[in-house]
Motif scaffolding. Structure first.
Motif: not given
Length: 552
Positions: A364-375, A383-394
């Motif tokens: 689920s948290w990996r699905a938030a990845y997008h190639p623009d995550i480093r920009k 993108i970073r905030a969405e992945m971090a939010s999911r990671f914190d839960v999952e």
């Protein structure tokens, strides 16, 4: 022909734990392992709280801690773009020393022992050295089980040593702790049920001695790298100089490149080994037949997410060992060994399910990845905030599952007294101390600063709590008639009575509660018969149903 009481195939942590407990109980057993030496790969890297309680009871917990990750090392989990950058998420978890201090400062029923990070290539040789010192146990490496037959009184096994003619070993019982490709399970015709061959990955072991002290985001044990589609996962090993990397690489050589890219800083390292492995979520349709049983990976295969593989297997071993010893000693009734499947297979199914749920959360948290995550743009930040939010839960569903690890309960066991009602949820990931029959005895600090669990001997214990004057002579008489060991232990501490909720607790050799109450009345003989496997609770359930269905 070689003869022994119990033949164990497979000298991984599960087989070694089984042999150790049997040896301490005076059971003659032989442990055979097809490999010529202990495993050289990390595989598992954490003993959970329940496993460490078991090892404490076996008298080896501190030896394991001495060999494992230093007690002061943090157990934090990170999500980051690389090992050299700041974390997107840091989940702090206490070191063993901090966790032990918390346990010492509270008396609320939480487990007595915290986790311990120790690599399997460290744990196995340590356990082997301890087991080989047991006078009742024979350990033979380079010795592979080829086939076996069984009859009403024994098991006859054919064993290949690779250096001469096959040998024949006759035992009263055979236990297959021989891994996912178990010879024992296959010869019994036991199928694995569930989802197999989910995903293929590679695991590489690296020697990188400078890395631990140079990670800017801080010391921890797990580092998830937010780089799709591979999502490298880097795990600290117990020496702090070795690391493993898990990734779906296309070749062994690619693993070194992935590791270098994930570090994000110039640092020397050496790749020591690479092995392929496959994710499975499988459980055996039954855990044995006749005089032959299976345990550990032979019985259940989980995804390592959540650390429920080896730890579940140690639980299998400690459930089976005392039942084998009791049956061989003559006081264990026919239901005792039969209860192994009834107790442990539901735990295997439960932990396969929990492992699958943990893996789904990771996806689920990996699905938030997008190639623009480093920009360095609003889109990249989002993108970073969405992945971090999911990671914190999952991710918490992976690392905060003490209820799964230590709160399991043997529901519907034929050797656990049936109590009216549904009882606490045995699948709750949160841990709540309970003495509901089938649950593990909660830890309690006594007034003299000793642990209640440490006061219990290797047999059954009847705890009389809080100064209760309940008459237990009837149970003592009934117990003597079975020949089973029973110690009556007076514990006057009010905290023990408060956590237990009852005046009397009957605790099994594996620290699971067999019965509880405030008085014994006229059921003492039946309780003794159920707990020692002479009478199944199925009969009691049938009798109760018959009574409840009678017309008034």
């Amino acid at each position: 022909m070689v003869e022994t009481q119990v033949l164990i195939a497979g000298a991984g942590p599960v087989g070694l734990t089984l042999a150790l407990d049997l040896g301490q109980r005076g059971v003659r057993c032989m442990l055979i392992e097809r490999n010529k030496t202990s495993i050289q790969l990390p595989k598992m890297e954490r003993c959970n709280a329940r496993t460490m309680e078991i090892y404490r009871r076996l008298g080896i917990a501190e030896k394991i801690r001495d060999a494992g990750l230093p007690r002061s090392a943090p157990m934090d989990v990170f999500l980051a773009l690389s090992m050299s950058g700041p974390p997107l998420v840091r989940l702090p978890y206490p070191s063993v020393a901090e966790a032990k201090a918390e346990i010492a400062a509270h008396n609320d029923g939480r487990p007595l022992e915290p986790y311990q990070l120790i690599s399997q290539y460290t744990l196995e040789p340590l356990l082997r050295s301890i087991v080989e010192a047991q006078p009742c146990v024979t350990v033979r490496f380079g010795c592979e089980l080829s086939s076996f037959t069984q009859d009403a009184g024994s098991v006859t096994a054919r064993v290949s040593t690779g250096t001469g003619p096959d040998e024949t070993i006759r035992a009263a019982y055979l236990v297959g702790c021989d891994g996912g490709s178990s010879t024992v399970r296959k010869q019994l015709g036991i199928r694995l049920q569930g989802e197999g061959n989910i995903r293929n990955l590679r695991q590489a072991l690296f020697h990188c001695p400078e890395l631990y002290g140079r990670i800017p985001m801080g010391k921890g044990r797990h580092y998830h790298i937010a780089e799709g589609p591979l999502f490298p996962f880097i795990i600290l090993q117990d020496s702090t100089r070795h690391w493993t990397l898990h990734a779906a690489a296309s070749s062994d050589g690619e693993m070194a490149e992935i590791f270098k890219r994930s570090l994000g800083m110039p640092i020397e390292f050496e790749m020591l080994s690479v092995n392929e492995w496959t994710q499975h979520l499988l459980c055996a349709e039954r855990y044995g037949e006749g005089r032959v049983f299976i345990a550990g990976d032979a019985a259940h295969l989980v995804i390592p997410t959540g650390g429920l593989g080896m730890n579940t297997g140690v639980g299998d071993a400690i459930d089976l060992s005392w039942k084998l010893a009791a049956t061989l000693a003559g006081w264990g009734g026919p239901q005792l060994l039969a209860s192994y499947d009834r107790e442990r297979r539901p735990i295997g199914l439960r932990n396969v399910k929990a492992s699958g749920a943990a893996m789904s959360g990771r996806l689920s948290w990996r699905a938030a990845y997008h190639p623009d995550i480093r920009k360095n743009t609003p889109a990249g930040a989002a993108i970073r905030a969405e992945m971090a939010s999911r990671f914190d839960v999952e991710q918490r569903k992976v690392t905060e599952i003490l209820g799964i690890e230590a709160g399991y309960r043997y529901v519907g066991s034929p050797v656990i007294w049936p109590e009216a009602g549904d009882g606490p949820d045995p699948d709750d990931p949160r841990y709540f101390p309970t003495t509901w029959p089938g649950a593990r005895l909660p830890h309690v600090w006594l007034g003299d600063s000793t642990a209640l669990q440490d006061r219990l001997g290797p047999g059954y214990t009847l705890l009389r709590l809080g100064g209760s004057q309940a008459d237990v002579s009837g149970l003592e008489r009934a117990w003597r008639a079975t020949g089973a060991p029973l110690e009556v232990l007076e514990i006057r501490d009010e905290q023990a009575r408060e956590i237990a909720g009852f005046d009397l607790l009957l605790v099994r050799p594996d620290l699971h509660v067999a019965w509880r109450g405030n008085r014994l009345s006229d059921e003492a003989g039946t309780i003794a018969a159920v707990a020692t496997g002479r009478l199944s609770t199925d009969i009691i359930h049938s009798s109760r149903r018959a009574i409840s269905s009678e017309p008034p």
